[in-house]
Write a protein that holds these residues in place. Structure first.
Motif, PDB file in Angstrom:
ATOM      1  N   ALA A  97      59.758  40.388  47.112  1.00  0.00           N
ATOM      2  CA  ALA A  97      60.434  40.246  48.399  1.00  0.00           C
ATOM      3  C   ALA A  97      61.276  41.484  48.681  1.00  0.00           C
ATOM      4  CB  ALA A  97      61.329  39.007  48.388  1.00  0.00           C
ATOM      5  N   GLU A  98      61.956  41.921  47.640  1.00  0.00           N
ATOM      6  CA  GLU A  98      62.785  43.111  47.784  1.00  0.00           C
ATOM      7  C   GLU A  98      61.927  44.322  48.125  1.00  0.00           C
ATOM      8  OE1 GLU A  98      65.457  45.759  44.843  1.00  0.00           O
ATOM      9  OE2 GLU A  98      65.348  43.616  44.361  1.00  0.00           O
ATOM     10  N   ALA A  99      60.775  44.410  47.445  1.00  0.00           N
ATOM     11  CA  ALA A  99      59.893  45.546  47.672  1.00  0.00           C
ATOM     12  C   ALA A  99      59.365  45.557  49.097  1.00  0.00           C
ATOM     13  CB  ALA A  99      58.729  45.497  46.678  1.00  0.00           C
ATOM     14  N   SER A 100      59.049  44.336  49.643  1.00  0.00           N
ATOM     15  CA  SER A 100      58.505  44.316  51.004  1.00  0.00           C
ATOM     16  C   SER A 100      59.596  44.647  52.012  1.00  0.00           C
ATOM     17  CB  SER A 100      57.882  42.947  51.309  1.00  0.00           C
ATOM     18  OG  SER A 100      58.906  42.003  51.518  1.00  0.00           O
ATOM     19  N   ARG A 101      60.863  44.253  51.691  1.00  0.00           N
ATOM     20  CA  ARG A 101      61.971  44.621  52.579  1.00  0.00           C
ATOM     21  C   ARG A 101      62.122  46.147  52.602  1.00  0.00           C
ATOM     22  NH1 ARG A 101      65.446  40.892  50.807  1.00  0.00           N
ATOM     23  NH2 ARG A 101      66.676  42.289  49.513  1.00  0.00           N
ATOM     24  N   LEU A 102      62.016  46.744  51.397  1.00  0.00           N
ATOM     25  CA  LEU A 102      62.114  48.198  51.285  1.00  0.00           C
ATOM     26  C   LEU A 102      60.973  48.860  52.047  1.00  0.00           C
ATOM     27  CD1 LEU A 102      64.002  50.183  49.860  1.00  0.00           C
ATOM     28  CD2 LEU A 102      62.381  50.241  47.967  1.00  0.00           C
ATOM     29  N   ALA A 103      59.770  48.250  51.958  1.00  0.00           N
ATOM     30  CA  ALA A 103      58.614  48.828  52.650  1.00  0.00           C
ATOM     31  C   ALA A 103      58.833  48.799  54.159  1.00  0.00           C
ATOM     32  CB  ALA A 103      57.350  48.047  52.285  1.00  0.00           C
ATOM     33  N   ARG A 104      59.452  47.667  54.690  1.00  0.00           N
ATOM     34  CA  ARG A 104      59.737  47.599  56.134  1.00  0.00           C
ATOM     35  C   ARG A 104      60.717  48.693  56.529  1.00  0.00           C
ATOM     36  NH1 ARG A 104      60.073  42.199  55.914  1.00  0.00           N
ATOM     37  NH2 ARG A 104      62.339  42.161  56.052  1.00  0.00           N
ATOM     38  N   TRP A 105      61.730  48.857  55.694  1.00  0.00           N
ATOM     39  CA  TRP A 105      62.731  49.898  55.959  1.00  0.00           C
ATOM     40  C   TRP A 105      62.089  51.273  56.021  1.00  0.00           C
ATOM     41  CZ3 TRP A 105      67.605  50.496  57.399  1.00  0.00           C
ATOM     42  CH2 TRP A 105      68.442  49.383  57.366  1.00  0.00           C
ATOM     43  N   HIS A 153      60.166  54.850  45.056  1.00  0.00           N
ATOM     44  CA  HIS A 153      60.245  53.644  45.884  1.00  0.00           C
ATOM     45  C   HIS A 153      60.975  53.883  47.191  1.00  0.00           C
ATOM     46  CE1 HIS A 153      58.398  51.294  42.852  1.00  0.00           C
ATOM     47  NE2 HIS A 153      59.356  51.520  41.962  1.00  0.00           N
ATOM     48  N   VAL A 154      61.820  54.888  47.261  1.00  0.00           N
ATOM     49  CA  VAL A 154      62.599  55.089  48.484  1.00  0.00           C
ATOM     50  C   VAL A 154      62.006  56.186  49.366  1.00  0.00           C
ATOM     51  CG1 VAL A 154      64.762  54.257  47.508  1.00  0.00           C
ATOM     52  CG2 VAL A 154      64.180  56.667  47.305  1.00  0.00           C
ATOM     53  N   ILE A 155      60.978  56.899  48.889  1.00  0.00           N
ATOM     54  CA  ILE A 155      60.381  57.974  49.693  1.00  0.00           C
ATOM     55  C   ILE A 155      59.384  57.376  50.676  1.00  0.00           C
ATOM     56  CG2 ILE A 155      58.911  60.019  49.621  1.00  0.00           C
ATOM     57  CD1 ILE A 155      60.113  60.706  46.931  1.00  0.00           C
ATOM     58  N   SER A 156      59.598  57.612  51.984  1.00  0.00           N
ATOM     59  CA  SER A 156      58.637  57.151  52.986  1.00  0.00           C
ATOM     60  C   SER A 156      57.434  58.074  52.981  1.00  0.00           C
ATOM     61  CB  SER A 156      59.240  57.193  54.392  1.00  0.00           C
ATOM     62  OG  SER A 156      60.467  56.552  54.411  1.00  0.00           O
ATOM     63  N   SER A 170      59.301  52.250  56.861  1.00  0.00           N
ATOM     64  CA  SER A 170      58.452  52.604  57.997  1.00  0.00           C
ATOM     65  C   SER A 170      59.276  52.920  59.242  1.00  0.00           C
ATOM     66  CB  SER A 170      57.469  51.463  58.282  1.00  0.00           C
ATOM     67  OG  SER A 170      58.213  50.324  58.634  1.00  0.00           O
ATOM     68  N   ARG A 171      60.605  52.720  59.194  1.00  0.00           N
ATOM     69  CA  ARG A 171      61.431  53.012  60.372  1.00  0.00           C
ATOM     70  C   ARG A 171      61.755  54.505  60.446  1.00  0.00           C
ATOM     71  NH1 ARG A 171      65.795  48.155  60.241  1.00  0.00           N
ATOM     72  NH2 ARG A 171      64.290  46.478  60.499  1.00  0.00           N
TER      73      ARG A 171
END
Lengths: 238, 227
Positions: free
Chosen positions: B16-24, A74-77, B26-27
């Protein structure tokens, strides 16, 4: 997993965890089906013992790296996943290399050369990319174990074929890998046989792999035909 | 047992948490930091691994070297530690050669020489032990890249070929005999492999000649020589 087709086609959907292990042994075998990791599979299989050693070391790396990468999925981009996964795999391999050198030194003298090669084994990165980034930890561990053991039996088979044809022995020096209790494994299959040099040289590896691939295809086709005959259905793997 | 083992069903609050993580994720800053963090953690794990295994690995390697040395130098001959007293001998023809002196009561009784020659697949490194009269006590191949199954009979584990040199010296056989049979010498080559045994014989002959050139100097070496 949305295959559709004729009435006789059954799509196998939704796996029990154990199936991740069993599928990797045969149906999705890393070497024979995914055609990954052929470099180590061809290079080190001059004997069955070498194949077994390389296979077991790779299995250990696969299980550990699969578990770590899947727990971080989940944390791997996606953008930086490759350097990240290679870093983790290289770290795991180097730690195993150091631990084996220090504490299982006799085994290390047999396998030492091969262990560093596992970093570049594309089966490890391949399973991380294709499986662990999308699945929880338990299926990833089972997939790693299955892929590793599937890789191991192919290596032992190629090594065994080349060793019998090239030296007339089977599992020579297995006791230095597995311990004195496995001395009974060391067989002289063809006593007094000089050996066919070609089998030991690199082309022998390609020839043995070719026959294995063909053999697996034949077996798979026979199995599918038998299934159609008895059940009137064709199983399509998801 | 649950038949579906993928990540699919996610409750709304987790979503919601997952989408916040997804936004993070992509930075660029997150990507660079996560990569750096993972590399730092892996480096830390390797440092710890090195710390806990270093001593064990060093003593295993010492044991390996000693085991090879024992195969060429019978342990009853000497009472010193040849590995600790190893030194490099400057030779006009072979360059630097590593020498392991075996002493008994301070007197030099034998030396083990580390000599490399070029084989078929790469360098062949041998350890050759000679007594003070220049007689061969034993020879072992330390490392080689010869064809497995064909030319690896130079390993003691695969064949007794390498043990047949024990007892020979520069005059026994005469110089012409120090070659494989194909070249008119007295040593067997292997079926299909001449280059490898030729290189091994050449290495042993070189060690014998080196010993003859430096016999006086070797015997006169003081007991404590730093590498």
């Amino acid at each position: 997993m949305s295959h559709c087709g004729g009435a006789q086609i059954v799509v196998r959907q939704g796996k029990r965890p154990w199936q991740y292990f069993t599928d990797a042994l045969w149906d999705y075998n890393v070497a024979l089906v995914q055609m990954l990791a052929l470099c180590p599979a061809l290079a080190v299989t001059t004997s069955a013992t070498n194949g077994l050693g390389m296979g077991l070391a790779t299995t250990l790396v696969l299980i550990i790296s699969n578990a770590i990468i899947s727990s971080l999925r989940h944390v791997i981009s996606p953008e930086v996943r490759n350097p990240l996964m290679i870093g983790i795999i290289a770290g795991v391999v180097t730690l195993i290399d150091m631990a084996m050198n220090a504490w299982t030194h006799e085994l290390y003298q047999v396998l030492g050369l091969f262990i560093a090669l596992i970093v570049t084994n594309c089966a490890v990165l391949g399973r991380a990319e294709a499986f662990c980034l999308k699945h929880p930890v338990l299926p990833s561990i089972l997939d790693g174990a299955g892929s590793g053991i599937g890789f191991t039996w192919v290596l032992v088979l190629i090594g065994g074929i080349r060793e019998i044809l090239g030296s007339g022995t089977l599992f020579a020096q297995a006791s230095s890998l597995l311990g004195v209790h496995f001395q009974w494994l060391e067989l002289t299959v063809l006593p007094g046989f000089q050996g066919i040099l070609l089998a030991i040289l690199p082309p022998g590896a390609f020839i043995a792999l070719g026959f294995l691939l063909a053999g697996k295809r034949v077996l798979d086709r026979r199995r599918a035909e038998r299934r159609i005959k008895t059940h009137g259905e064709l199983v399509v793997l998801p | 047992m649950n038949s579906e083992q993928t990540d699919l069903p996610v409750p709304p609050e987790r979503e919601a948490e997952a989408s916040r993580l997804a936004r993070w994720r992509s930075r660029v800053a997150y990507q660079g930091l996560s990569l750096g963090l993972v590399c730092a953690l892996v480096a830390l794990a390797l440092l710890l691994g090195d710390h806990f295994t270093r001593d064990a690995i060093a003593s295993r390697q010492q044991e390996d070297q000693l085991a090879t040395l024992r195969q060429v130098l019978p342990a009853r001959l000497y009472d010193n530690d040849p590995l600790a007293e190893a030194f490099r001998l400057q030779d006009a023809e072979l360059g630097e050669v590593e020498v392991y002196p075996a002493r008994r009561g301070g007197e030099l009784v034998a030396v083990a020489l580390r000599v490399g020659t070029l084989g078929y697949g790469g360098p062949i490194v041998q350890l050759i032990a000679l007594d003070n009269q220049g007689r061969i006590l034993g020879v072992r191949v330390l490392s080689h890249k010869e064809t497995p199954g064909l030319a690896d009979k130079i390993e003691a584990a695969k064949s007794d070929w390498i043990t047949r040199f024990a007892g020979l010296s520069l005059g026994n056989p005469p110089l012409a005999g120090w070659a494989v049979q194909k070249d008119g010498g007295q040593f067997d080559q292997f079926a299909g492999a001449t280059i490898t045994p030729r290189a091994v014989v050449k290495g042993i002959l070189r060690a014998l000649q080196l010993h003859a050139r430096h016999a006086g100097k070797l015997a006169g070496q003081p007991e404590e020589v730093q590498p």
